[in-house]
Design an enzyme around this catalytic site. Structure first.
Site, PDB file in Angstrom:
ATOM      1  N   LYS A  78       0.849  -1.201   0.000  1.00 55.47           N
ATOM      2  CA  LYS A  78       0.000   0.000   0.000  1.00 55.47           C
ATOM      3  C   LYS A  78       0.880   1.245   0.000  1.00 55.47           C
ATOM      4  O   LYS A  78       1.894   1.287   0.703  1.00 55.47           O
ATOM      5  CB  LYS A  78      -0.907  -0.036   1.235  1.00 55.47           C
ATOM      6  N   SER A 153      -9.739   1.869   2.860  1.00 54.67           N
ATOM      7  CA  SER A 153      -8.853   2.598   1.981  1.00 54.67           C
ATOM      8  C   SER A 153      -7.828   1.731   1.257  1.00 54.67           C
ATOM      9  O   SER A 153      -7.243   2.168   0.278  1.00 54.67           O
ATOM     10  CB  SER A 153      -8.111   3.663   2.778  1.00 54.67           C
ATOM     11  N   SER A 177      -9.937  -0.465   7.025  1.00 52.72           N
ATOM     12  CA  SER A 177      -9.318  -0.290   5.703  1.00 52.72           C
ATOM     13  C   SER A 177      -8.605  -1.514   5.128  1.00 52.72           C
ATOM     14  O   SER A 177      -8.219  -1.500   3.961  1.00 52.72           O
ATOM     15  CB  SER A 177      -8.332   0.874   5.740  1.00 52.72           C
TER      16      SER A 177
END
Lengths: 484, 90
Positions: A78, A153, A177
């Site tokens: 990420k 997210s 997330s």
């Protein structure tokens, strides 16, 4: 079997038997990316040249007999986790050209085990969002239906794993997330206990809630990555000084007599019927193999979203004060220092980030601190106690991960509160600091994945992994792949 | 809530449009958050951190820190060994 669909455990086996070389595996992943990335948009940055070079080196190492846990395994990270020398943007204009001068602890540990970085995945700017629509570099799509959001997210990581654009990935979870996008993309996402994985090098959003964890194709891979990334780190003062068990060794163990709490507050009026029935069927399946369901109550559940948005926004407004156009990141021209700050932050941050900075600044401002931030900290204690009480009598808790399957792109962007409420089932876990995993437990009539959340006691990832694995082995949901 | 005052505290130059939008949306969110007042928290300790660790110290040993050139590598403006900012004093 297509190489890009391999799990870590299967890829590792194929590499060690000499059936596949790291270079072949990396090439297969980049071929897949070439074929589907235009539709999916999971990545902010691809590190192809470097990955191909590293794969060759791993191949040589393996021939020399050097043994490593992830030798030649292609993973995605990420883009809010710092990778030395590789641009780390947080999907924000303000960090568009930021190249970290240091490596995060989690990626350093993966590196020591020989992983290959494929690229950095898209997220809601600074991890603020539930749909990956808040990225300065465009929205990521759900591989099961590209008109829908992948969740957020960590939407880029979940989407990349589900579409075979990497073997597995890391995400971060502040209010859901990791688990929410994993559920909506039909993969496995684990949020570890707060303090069990180092946050050093994770760009801070809400420091008392943030935690890094794996997003994988199955439960075994989750255990493999957790083995590598967890453990005490002197560079993170919130990292707990406790020993790490071998999470892979608990997989396959009997779950007879395990008590599963079913909280009534998570099966509410108006929730999606297919989600509800999939999760209840999964509980029945676990009962068939020896678990004992128990009805429980978590009475402060209804206050979790309000508590979370005050605490997370307040911490964010403080953490994001560092983006001032001086030491790194974007700078706008201004007539003096103050003007430069104001314009840099106005142009560098997107709408959702500004909204949360505003909310957090207000909640922390003179005269309001006790009414908002103070109040939320007190309610947080009550939410934490709800879990402590329940865990005196049950071993795990099972809930849906999300109230509905993936929603349409654009459906909730104009209504922040509706967007916040999509995290209703994942947020309490962060407030209590406990671990939880989301695993696939069915599909809707529109062929969209449904996720089940298994919540455990502090530092008891072993039990949730054991139960998740037992369920996974008795189903085939995790073997379904999107048609791209 | 004075939106301009909060924006100033947050060092954010907002447009008229953003002022209007955020006033409305934040008002809405705050109304939702008011539900926390339904709970009596008089005798409840606050939780700032879920683990019981407090004041984590280490030995005060000098270790290598980030070299200057690397610390400055991402700076939008620099001169010699310093970050450069617009004029502060008239």
């Amino acid at each position: 079997m297509k190489l890009y669909n391999l799990t870590i455990s299967k890829a590792r086996e194929a590499i060690s038997k000499g059936e596949v070389s790291p270079s072949e595996l990396v090439n297969a992943i980049f071929k897949r990316i070439e074929d589907v990335e235009e539709k999916i948009k999971a990545y902010v940055t691809l590190t192809k040249v470097r990955a191909i070079e590293e794969a060759k080196q791993r191949g040589i190492d393996i021939k020399k007999g050097i043994k490593k846990e992830l030798a030649g395994i292609p993973l995605a990270i990420k883009d809010n986790i710092c990778t030395e020398g590789v641009r780390t943007t947080c999907s924000s204009r303000i960090l568009e050209n930021f190249i970290p001068p240091y490596e995060s602890t989690v990626t350093r540990r993966l590196k020591e085990e020989g992983y290959i970085l494929i690229g950095k995945t898209n997220l809601d700017e600074f991890a603020m969002g539930s749909s990956t629509e808040n990225s300065a570099f465009g929205a990521t799509k759900n591989p099961w239906d590209i008109s829908r959001i992948p969740g957020g997210s960590s939407g880029g990581s979940a989407s990349a794993v589900a579409s075979g654009e990497c073997i597995a990935a890391l995400g971060s979870d502040t209010g859901g997330s990791i688990r929410q996008p994993a559920a909506l993309c039909g993969v496995v996402g684990l949020k570890p206990t707060y303090g069990s994985v180092s946050r050093y090098g994770l760009v801070a959003f809400a420091s008392s809630l943030d935690q890094i964890g794996p997003i994988t194709k199955d439960v075994r891979d989750s255990a493999i990555l957790l083995n590598i990334i967890s453990g005490h780190d002197p560079l993170d003062s919130t990292s707990a000084p406790i020993s790490v068990p071998d999470f892979e060794s608990v997989l396959g163990k009997d779950i007879k007599g395990i008590k599963i709490g079913i909280p009534k507050e998570y099966f509410i009026e108006g929730m999606d019927k297919e989600v509800e029935s999939s999760v209840m069927n999964a509980v029945k399946r676990l009962e068939d193999i020896g678990a004992i369901p128990v009805n429980i109550t978590l009475p402060h559940t209804d206050y979790a979203v309000a508590t979370y948005y005050i605490l997370a926004s307040s911490e964010a407004s403080s953490n994001l004060a560092r983006y001032d156009g001086v030491k790194y990141g974007f700078r706008a021209e201004g007539k003096d220092l103050m003007d430069m700050y104001m314009k840099t932050r106005a142009k560098g941050f997107g709408t959702e980030v500004k909204r949360r900075i505003m909310l957090g600044t207000y909640a922390l401002s003179a005269g309001y601190y006790e009414a908002y931030y103070g109040k939320a900290q007190h309610v947080r204690t009550l939410i934490k106690r709800d879990f402590e009480k329940v865990f005196e009598t049950v071993d795990i808790i099972i809930t849906p991960t999300t109230p509905t399957p993936a929603f349409k792109i654009g459906e909730k962007v104009d209504d922040p509160l509706q967007m916040y409420l999509s995290d209703i089932f994942t947020i309490s876990v962060n407030l209590a600091g406990i671990p939880a995993i989301s695993i696939p437990c069915g599909f809707s009539s529109q062929n969209l994945p449904i996720g089940m959340q298994i919540i455990g006691r502090h530092f008891n990832e072993e039990t949730i992994l054991k139960v998740a694995y037992a369920y996974e082995q008795s189903t085939e949901w995790h073997l379904r792949k999107p048609d791209l | 809530m004075k939106i301009e005052h909060i924006a100033m505290l947050a060092r954010l130059e907002l447009t008229e449009e953003e002022n209007r939008l955020f006033s409305k949306q934040i008002d809405n969110i705050l109304k939702y958050i008011e539900k926390l007042n339904e709970i009596d928290t008089m005798d409840i300790e606050p939780t700032s951190h879920v683990l019981s660790m407090k004041n984590v110290f280490r030995e005060d040993n000098v270790v290598q820190s980030l070299p200057k050139d690397m610390a400055l590598q991402n700076a939008p403006d620099k001169t010699d060994n310093f970050y450069r900012v617009p004029k502060i004093i008239e």
